[in-house]
Design an enzyme around this catalytic site. Structure first.
Site, PDB file in Angstrom:
ATOM      1  N   CYS A   1      -6.257  24.871   5.266  1.00 14.67           N
ATOM      2  CA  CYS A   1      -6.509  23.625   4.510  1.00 14.67           C
ATOM      3  C   CYS A   1      -5.211  22.829   4.532  1.00 14.67           C
ATOM      4  O   CYS A   1      -4.471  22.793   3.552  1.00 14.67           O
ATOM      5  CB  CYS A   1      -6.937  23.928   3.089  1.00 14.67           C
ATOM      6  SG  CYS A   1      -8.492  24.830   2.933  1.00 14.67           S
ATOM      7  N   ALA A   2      -4.922  22.210   5.654  1.00 16.84           N
ATOM      8  CA  ALA A   2      -3.563  21.758   5.951  1.00 16.84           C
ATOM      9  C   ALA A   2      -3.179  20.427   5.310  1.00 16.84           C
ATOM     10  O   ALA A   2      -1.988  20.123   5.231  1.00 16.84           O
ATOM     11  CB  ALA A   2      -3.382  21.660   7.459  1.00 16.84           C
TER      12      ALA A   2
ATOM     13  N   GLY B   1      -0.223  17.940   4.973  1.00 14.68           N
ATOM     14  CA  GLY B   1       0.554  18.341   6.132  1.00 14.68           C
ATOM     15  C   GLY B   1       1.943  18.871   5.886  1.00 14.68           C
ATOM     16  O   GLY B   1       2.627  19.263   6.838  1.00 14.68           O
ATOM     17  N   GLY B   2       2.403  18.930   4.632  1.00 19.22           N
ATOM     18  CA  GLY B   2       3.757  19.391   4.368  1.00 19.22           C
ATOM     19  C   GLY B   2       3.999  20.828   4.776  1.00 19.22           C
ATOM     20  O   GLY B   2       4.976  21.137   5.482  1.00 19.22           O
ATOM     21  N   LYS B   3       3.127  21.725   4.351  1.00 18.51           N
ATOM     22  CA  LYS B   3       3.303  23.134   4.710  1.00 18.51           C
ATOM     23  C   LYS B   3       3.090  23.342   6.204  1.00 18.51           C
ATOM     24  O   LYS B   3       3.793  24.134   6.840  1.00 18.51           O
ATOM     25  CB  LYS B   3       2.346  24.014   3.899  1.00 18.51           C
ATOM     26  CG  LYS B   3       2.640  24.024   2.399  1.00 18.51           C
ATOM     27  CD  LYS B   3       1.674  24.933   1.670  1.00 18.51           C
ATOM     28  CE  LYS B   3       1.916  24.878   0.156  1.00 18.51           C
ATOM     29  NZ  LYS B   3       1.592  23.545  -0.426  1.00 18.51           N
TER      30      LYS B   3
ATOM     31  N   GLU C   1      -8.167  20.771   8.727  1.00 17.60           N
ATOM     32  CA  GLU C   1      -8.362  20.038   7.472  1.00 17.60           C
ATOM     33  C   GLU C   1      -9.774  19.454   7.480  1.00 17.60           C
ATOM     34  O   GLU C   1     -10.223  18.894   8.489  1.00 17.60           O
ATOM     35  CB  GLU C   1      -7.320  18.935   7.329  1.00 17.60           C
ATOM     36  CG  GLU C   1      -7.557  17.963   6.184  1.00 17.60           C
ATOM     37  CD  GLU C   1      -7.676  18.623   4.816  1.00 17.60           C
ATOM     38  OE1 GLU C   1      -8.580  18.250   4.045  1.00 17.60           O
ATOM     39  OE2 GLU C   1      -6.865  19.530   4.533  1.00 17.60           O
TER      40      GLU C   1
ATOM     41  N   ASP D   1     -14.450  22.328   8.677  1.00 17.54           N
ATOM     42  CA  ASP D   1     -14.750  22.955   7.394  1.00 17.54           C
ATOM     43  C   ASP D   1     -14.186  24.373   7.404  1.00 17.54           C
ATOM     44  O   ASP D   1     -14.618  25.213   8.210  1.00 17.54           O
ATOM     45  CB  ASP D   1     -16.270  22.975   7.188  1.00 17.54           C
ATOM     46  CG  ASP D   1     -16.678  23.531   5.829  1.00 17.54           C
ATOM     47  OD1 ASP D   1     -15.852  24.171   5.154  1.00 17.54           O
ATOM     48  OD2 ASP D   1     -17.846  23.312   5.444  1.00 17.54           O
TER      49      ASP D   1
ATOM     50  N   ASP E   1      -3.749  27.169   1.510  1.00 16.10           N
ATOM     51  CA  ASP E   1      -3.360  26.403   0.321  1.00 16.10           C
ATOM     52  C   ASP E   1      -4.653  25.819  -0.220  1.00 16.10           C
ATOM     53  O   ASP E   1      -5.070  24.727   0.162  1.00 16.10           O
ATOM     54  CB  ASP E   1      -2.358  25.319   0.710  1.00 16.10           C
ATOM     55  CG  ASP E   1      -1.849  24.539  -0.499  1.00 16.10           C
ATOM     56  OD1 ASP E   1      -2.182  24.912  -1.635  1.00 16.10           O
ATOM     57  OD2 ASP E   1      -1.120  23.556  -0.298  1.00 16.10           O
TER      58      ASP E   1
ATOM     59  N   CYS F   1      -1.622  25.380  -6.300  1.00 14.09           N
ATOM     60  CA  CYS F   1      -0.696  24.660  -7.171  1.00 14.09           C
ATOM     61  C   CYS F   1      -1.295  24.656  -8.580  1.00 14.09           C
ATOM     62  O   CYS F   1      -1.483  23.610  -9.200  1.00 14.09           O
ATOM     63  CB  CYS F   1      -0.456  23.249  -6.669  1.00 14.09           C
ATOM     64  SG  CYS F   1       0.892  22.431  -7.542  1.00 14.09           S
TER      65      CYS F   1
END
Length: 428
Positions: free
Chosen positions: A244-245, A248-250, A269, A296, A313, A366
Site C-alpha cells: 500500500c505504497a 510513496g515516502g516509504k 497502490e 488492489d 503500511d 500510524c
C-alpha cells in the site's frame, strides 16, 4: 480570508488541512502564509472545544447557524482564546471577514457571539464548561473522549497527559534522502536522532536542491524508522514489495536500500492518483526504475510466495499522526475503526501470501489503537512474530511486547506501530 477558505474546504468538503492550506496560501508572502497556517491548524486542533464555547456563548446549538458562520466563529474564538490577538482586534477582524466572505447580514450575530466569547479568558471558559458539560475535561485536552480512551488502553496512565500535550504541538518537519541519490549533509540542519537517512532543517524544504530534484523529500522520522526496520533482519534473496505504497515516502526509502543490496522494489497502490504520487517519489532513481502499479492489495496482481520483504503500511485511522493532521481528531469516529479493521486483516493475509517462506513482513500503522494493531497481527496465520524493537536497538523505550511502538511524547515522531513477521513453511 485564506484561513477562512481553507477551513471551509475542511468543514464542507472533507479536505485535508495541509493540501487546502497549500492551495489557499500560495499567493501569500511567507509571514502571512505562516499566520494563516497557525490560524487553521490551531482552530482545527481545538475544534470541539471551540464549538462547545460558541454554543455556550451564543445560547444556541451550532446547527441553528449557517455553516460558514460557524467557521468564522471558530477562527475568531481561536484568536481570542489561544493567540496573542487583542480582543477588539480579533472581533473586528472576524466581523470584517464575515462581511467580505459571507455578507453584511451575518455580521451582527458574529459580533454578538464573539463579544460573549471574549468576556471570559481560556481559564474562565474551562471553568464554565466544567459546570455545563460532562465531556469538558476531554474537550479541554483538545481530543474527543473516544481517542483518549484508545490511547489510555495501550499507554501507561502517567504518560497520557504528556501524549495529549505532544499531540497539540505542531511538529517540526523531517527531511529524508533517497538512498544512493543524496547525502544527509545536503539537507543541512541537524541529523535525526536515530534514522541515518534524515535531518531536521529550518526553512522551506522546496528550496533545497535535493528536494527539488526528487533526491530527497519530507518524511517523519517514525516512518523512516519502520521502513528501515524491515531491511535489517535477515531475509531470503529476492525482490521487495510495498503493498500500500501511496503516497510513496516509504517506497522511496525502500527502493534505494533495495538497489544498494542488488534487488528491486515493486510498489502497489489501489488508487491511480496515489500510484502517480508514488511514481513521482521514485522518479529520480535511475533505470531500471522501481516498478509502480495501481492494484488492489487484497487481490494479488503478483505470484504468491514471490517477495523476500513485504511492507504493509495499512490504511488506518491515523490516530498516531494527530500532530500533523489536526483536523483528523474531530473528523474520525469509532465507526471508522470498525470499517478499517476487516480491510487490515485482508491486507495482512495478502502480504503474508506474497512473501517467500522465511521472508519478512512489516505490518505498520500510524495508529496505536489496539484493534488496528495487536489484534490484527495476533489473528494472522502462517507467520512467526519477531521482536520488532530489537530491529531498531538504537531507539529507546519503543518496545510494546514483541512489537515496536513510537510515540510523539517519547520519540518526537508520529505514533507508528510496527510488527515484524517471518513467513513460516518449507523453504524448498
Amino acid at each position: 480570508m485564506a484561513a477562512f477558505r481553507t477551513l471551509r474546504a475542511i468543514s464542507a468538503e472533507d479536505a485535508y488541512a495541509n493540501l487546502a492550506l497549500a492551495e489557499h496560501t500560495d499567493r501569500l508572502d511567507a509571514r502571512d502564509a505562516a499566520f494563516a497556517t497557525t490560524l487553521v491548524a490551531g482552530t482545527c486542533r481545538a475544534l470541539g472545544l471551540y464549538d462547545a464555547i460558541i454554543a455556550s456563548a451564543g445560547g444556541r446549538p451550532l446547527s441553528s447557524l449557517q455553516p460558514a458562520v460557524v467557521d468564522l466563529l471558530r477562527l475568531g474564538a481561536h484568536q481570542l482564546l489561544d493567540l496573542r490577538v487583542p480582543a477588539h482586534a480579533a472581533v473586528a477582524a472576524t466581523v470584517n471577514l464575515a462581511r467580505g466572505a459571507v455578507g453584511q447580514r451575518v455580521t451582527g450575530v458574529v459580533n454578538a457571539i464573539l463579544r460573549k466569547v471574549a468576556a471570559l479568558d481560556a481559564d474562565g471558559w474551562a471553568g464554565r464548561l466544567r459546570d455545563e458539560r460532562p465531556d469538558a475535561e476531554a474537550l479541554l485536552t483538545r481530543h474527543p473522549q473516544w481517542i483518549i480512551d484508545a490511547f489510555a488502553e495501550v499507554l501507561p496512565a502517567a504518560e497520557l497527559p504528556a501524549l495529549l500535550e505532544a499531540d497539540n504541538a505542531p511538529p517540526t518537519p523531517h527531511l529524508v534522502v533517497r538512498p544512493g541519490l543524496a547525502e544527509v549533509s545536503e539537507l543541512g540542519g541537524t541529523p535525526l536522532r536515530w534514522s541515518p537517512f534524515g535531518a531536521v532543517a529550518d526553512g522551506n524544504p522546496a528550496e533545497l536542491d535535493a528536494v527539488r530534484e526528487g533526491r530527497a523529500g519530507v518524511q517523519d522520522e517514525g516512518s523512516q524508522l519502520v521502513a528501515w526496520a524491515l531491511t535489517r533482519p535477515d531475509a531470503p534473496v529476492g525482490p521487495w514489495l510495498d503493498l500500500c505504497a501511496g503516497p510513496g515516502g516509504k517506497a522511496a526509502l525502500l527502493a534505494g536500500i533495495a538497489a544498494q543490496v542488488g534487488t528491486r522494489l515493486l510498489a502497489s497502490e489501489l488508487q491511480p492518483h496515489r500510484a502517480a504520487l508514488v511514481a513521482r517519489a521514485l522518479d529520480a532513481y535511475p533505470e531500471p526504475k522501481p516498478v509502480v502499479i495501481a492494484a488492489d492489495g487484497t487481490r494479488a496482481a503478483w505470484p504468491a510466495k514471490r517477495f523476500a520483504r513485504v511492507m504493509l503500511d495499512a490504511p488506518c485511522s491515523g490516530l498516531g499522526a494527530l500532530r500533523r493532521r489536526p483536523e483528523a481528531r474531530w473528523r474520525r469516529r469509532p465507526a471508522d475503526v470498525d470499517d478499517l479493521v476487516p480491510l487490515q486483516h485482508a491486507l495482512l493475509a495478502s502480504a503474508i501470501a506474497a512473501a517467500r517462506p522465511g521472508g519478512l513482513i512489516a505490518y505498520v500503522t500510524c495508529s496505536p489503537h489496539r484493534r488496528e494493531t495487536v489484534e490484527v497481527v495476533e489473528a494472522a496465520s502462517g507467520v512467526r512474530i519477531l521482536d520488532a524493537a530489537s530491529a531498531l536497538p538504537e531507539v529507546p523505550d519503543a518496545a510494546r511486547g514483541p512489537y515496536l511502538q513510537l510515540w510523539p511524547h517519547r520519540h518526537g515522531t508520529d505514533a507508528m506501530f510496527l510488527a515484524l513477521l517471518r513467513k513460516t513453511g518449507p523453504t524448498h
